[in-house]
Design a protein around this motif. Structure first.
Motif, PDB file in Angstrom:
ATOM      1  N   CYS A 122      -8.014  16.711  10.732  1.00 19.37           N
ATOM      2  CA  CYS A 122      -7.815  16.658   9.279  1.00 19.37           C
ATOM      3  C   CYS A 122      -7.113  15.367   8.874  1.00 19.37           C
ATOM      4  CB  CYS A 122      -6.996  17.880   8.834  1.00 19.37           C
ATOM      5  SG  CYS A 122      -6.777  17.987   7.054  1.00 19.37           S
ATOM      6  N   CYS A 142       0.409  17.199   2.979  1.00 14.15           N
ATOM      7  CA  CYS A 142      -0.198  16.648   4.194  1.00 14.15           C
ATOM      8  C   CYS A 142      -0.623  15.200   3.968  1.00 14.15           C
ATOM      9  CB  CYS A 142      -1.389  17.497   4.630  1.00 14.15           C
ATOM     10  SG  CYS A 142      -0.888  19.163   5.123  1.00 14.15           S
ATOM     11  N   GLY A 177      -8.166  20.873   4.477  1.00 12.40           N
ATOM     12  CA  GLY A 177      -7.515  21.694   3.449  1.00 12.40           C
ATOM     13  C   GLY A 177      -7.095  20.859   2.254  1.00 12.40           C
ATOM     14  N   MET A 218      -4.390  18.024   2.101  1.00 11.77           N
ATOM     15  CA  MET A 218      -4.768  16.698   2.575  1.00 11.77           C
ATOM     16  C   MET A 218      -5.678  16.007   1.570  1.00 11.77           C
ATOM     17  SD  MET A 218      -4.161  14.635   5.087  1.00 11.77           S
ATOM     18  CE  MET A 218      -3.918  15.172   6.778  1.00 11.77           C
ATOM     19  N   CYS A 269      -5.828  26.180   8.808  1.00 13.48           N
ATOM     20  CA  CYS A 269      -5.136  25.352   7.802  1.00 13.48           C
ATOM     21  C   CYS A 269      -3.840  26.032   7.366  1.00 13.48           C
ATOM     22  CB  CYS A 269      -6.055  25.126   6.607  1.00 13.48           C
ATOM     23  SG  CYS A 269      -5.262  24.300   5.222  1.00 13.48           S
ATOM     24  N   LEU A 270      -2.755  25.283   7.409  1.00 10.79           N
ATOM     25  CA  LEU A 270      -1.441  25.855   7.093  1.00 10.79           C
ATOM     26  C   LEU A 270      -1.005  25.606   5.645  1.00 10.79           C
ATOM     27  CD1 LEU A 270       0.747  25.057  10.240  1.00 10.79           C
ATOM     28  CD2 LEU A 270      -0.368  27.205   9.632  1.00 10.79           C
ATOM     29  N   CYS A 271      -1.931  25.120   4.826  1.00 12.03           N
ATOM     30  CA  CYS A 271      -1.563  24.773   3.436  1.00 12.03           C
ATOM     31  C   CYS A 271      -0.715  25.844   2.735  1.00 12.03           C
ATOM     32  CB  CYS A 271      -2.811  24.527   2.601  1.00 12.03           C
ATOM     33  SG  CYS A 271      -3.316  22.825   2.602  1.00 12.03           S
ATOM     34  N   CYS A 309       0.722  21.790  11.856  1.00 10.59           N
ATOM     35  CA  CYS A 309      -0.685  22.202  11.792  1.00 10.59           C
ATOM     36  C   CYS A 309      -1.461  21.535  12.921  1.00 10.59           C
ATOM     37  CB  CYS A 309      -1.283  21.798  10.443  1.00 10.59           C
ATOM     38  SG  CYS A 309      -3.064  22.049  10.394  1.00 10.59           S
TER      39      CYS A 309
HETATM   40  S1  SF4 Z   1      -4.609  20.272   4.854  1.00 12.32           S
HETATM   41 FE1  SF4 Z   1      -5.207  19.762   6.953  1.00 12.32          FE
HETATM   42  S2  SF4 Z   1      -3.312  19.118   7.956  1.00 12.32           S
HETATM   43 FE2  SF4 Z   1      -2.740  20.178   6.099  1.00 12.32          FE
HETATM   44  S3  SF4 Z   1      -2.410  22.277   6.745  1.00 12.32           S
HETATM   45 FE3  SF4 Z   1      -4.534  22.188   6.044  1.00 12.32          FE
HETATM   46  S4  SF4 Z   1      -5.714  21.692   7.895  1.00 12.32           S
HETATM   47 FE4  SF4 Z   1      -3.575  21.294   8.366  1.00 12.32          FE
END
Ligand code: SF4
Lengths: 74, 351
Positions: free
Chosen positions: B321, B338, B328, B331, B299-301, B314
């Motif tokens: 996702c 996201c 994450g 989203m 997850c790149l949050c 991501c």
């Molecule tokens: S919330 Fe989902 S789409 Fe956004 S960075 Fe995290 S894993 Fe990726």
């Protein structure tokens, strides 16, 4: 989550609450953080508290700041 | 519409510039996506999202603490609705019985007053817009001698996160669209420090027109070589903010280090109870420390919240996702970047 909405103050009570009108509905909210509000004022409401009085005289303040953009209007 | 056209013309008239602007607040993120603001900007002007999504920055350990408390007997956990769907290790708040959505911390206090034999815990998340109100609720609880009420102190404050972003060599932000409703409480001056980093800012409202005007003001100021913090939301934002509310905040809480999800610990960016109000601290009342739980893998949050990545980068985005099955918090939250990017796919997120 930080959204706040404008409402109109109907009356104030000594216990730090106020009745306000929001979309035709009367709500009781906290006014303890804004001692200067009065009935008839428009205020900003967030999470059950009045957080600020709306300065209607200043509503055009921002227009002044960017007047070159809206030249000749307002 | 007429005004939006005028601003587009004016933006074009500003001449060629390339600039990266960051909207700090999640409500701005959503409004920008919904109104297709990115598509109205001149080539070369990029908008990135910032750290101002309260649900997104709440750590996995904090989420788990809330879930654990909701499992205890004789506890009613009260929370803002945004937190309900964030996945913990086993389940989410929305799957649990002893959880109630409230719109105001005062509603949680009323619950406590109704049944004094039950412990009511309020999940205290949010920034400076919300934390002063929670502080006021705690003072009200003390005034009314309601002892079965406590708060999970997970609030965060914005300036330290901005300092971290503005001093990070990996990101280069030319201007900030500052959070309108945080500024109602803190005042415009609270953000003056950003000029130390050579960055300008504008406090902005939330309508499409407000945001476009803000962007215009930022770009025009840059062209003129100005570095300043402007206020384009003067109806409700004063230079000094709501002093009464800020005093209340710091009567109850004091600054401390806080863990931001996906980012790490940011010094002095959280709020803990002052000694005199410790009895309202749910962590102490239930002797429950916040566990250390790793982020969902991949997850790149954290990077997205710091303006370093965009959602399409991501690997899980839109496949593994989605808002229905979020991995994450960016989203999960209705104001996460996201979620915004998924809901309004036509919006181009530029690198
Ligand atoms: S919330 Fe989902 S789409 Fe956004 S960075 Fe995290 S894993 Fe990726």
């Amino acid at each position: 989550m930080c959204l706040a909405v404008p409402v109109k103050v109907l009356d104030l009570s000594v216990d730090g609450t106020a009745r306000v009108e929001k979309d035709g509905v009367t709500l009781t909210v906290m006014s303890s953080l804004t001692p200067d509000v009065a009935p008839g004022d428009y205020v900003l409401l967030h999470a059950g508290f009045i957080i600020q009085k709306l300065d209607r005289d200043d509503a055009e303040g921002r227009i002044r700041m960017i007047k070159d953009l809206y030249d000749g209007e307002d | 519409m007429e005004r939006i056209k005028q601003i587009r013309e004016a933006l074009k008239g500003l001449g060629k510039q390339s600039a990266t602007l960051m909207e700090v607040c999640g409500t701005h993120t959503m409004s920008i996506a919904r109104n297709g603001i990115r598509s109205l900007l001149p080539e070369g002007v990029r908008l990135v999202s910032g750290p101002g999504c309260p649900v997104c920055v709440t750590s996995q350990g904090e989420i788990q603490t809330a879930l654990d408390l909701a499992e205890r007997e004789n506890v009613l956990l009260c929370t803002f609705g945004d937190m309900m769907r964030v996945p913990g290790e086993r389940g989410r708040l929305e799957d649990m019985d002893n959880v109630k959505i409230v719109y105001s911390p005062m509603e949680a206090l009323t619950e406590a007053e109704k049944d004094r034999d039950r412990q009511v815990v309020f999940v205290g998340v949010g920034f400076e817009t919300t934390s002063p109100l929670i502080a006021a609720t705690v003072q009200e609880a003390r005034r009314r001698k309601i002892r079965n009420f406590s708060v999970l102190p997970f609030h965060k404050t914005i300036p330290e996160a901005l300092r971290l972003i503005l001093s990070d060599p990996e990101v280069s932000i030319d201007g900030l669209i500052l959070p309108g409703h945080v500024s109602v409480l803190t005042g415009r001056r609270y953000f003056d420090f950003i000029t130390e980093y050579g960055t300008s800012g504008v406090v902005s409202g939330f309508e499409a027109l407000d945001i476009l005007e803000g962007i215009y003001l930022l770009l025009r100021g840059m062209e003129e070589g100005q570095r300043e913090v402007l206020n384009n939301y003067t109806q409700v934002v004063k230079d000094e903010g709501n002093l009464q509310a800020m005093n209340t905040l710091y009567q109850v809480f004091e600054s401390s280090d806080a863990l931001w999800r996906g980012v790490g610990v940011i010094p002095e960016s959280g709020l803990i109870f002052r000694e005199q109000y410790r009895d309202f601290n749910a962590l102490e009342r239930f002797s429950t420390p916040v566990p250390d739980i790793p982020e969902p893998e991949g997850c790149l949050c954290g990077r997205i919240l710091m303006g370093k990545s965009i959602p399409p980068e991501c690997p899980w985005f839109g496949t593994e996702c989605t808002p229905q099955r979020p991995i994450g918090p960016c989203m999960v939250s209705s104001e996460g970047t996201c979620a915004a990017c998924y809901k309004y796919p036509e919006v181009v997120f530029k690198r």
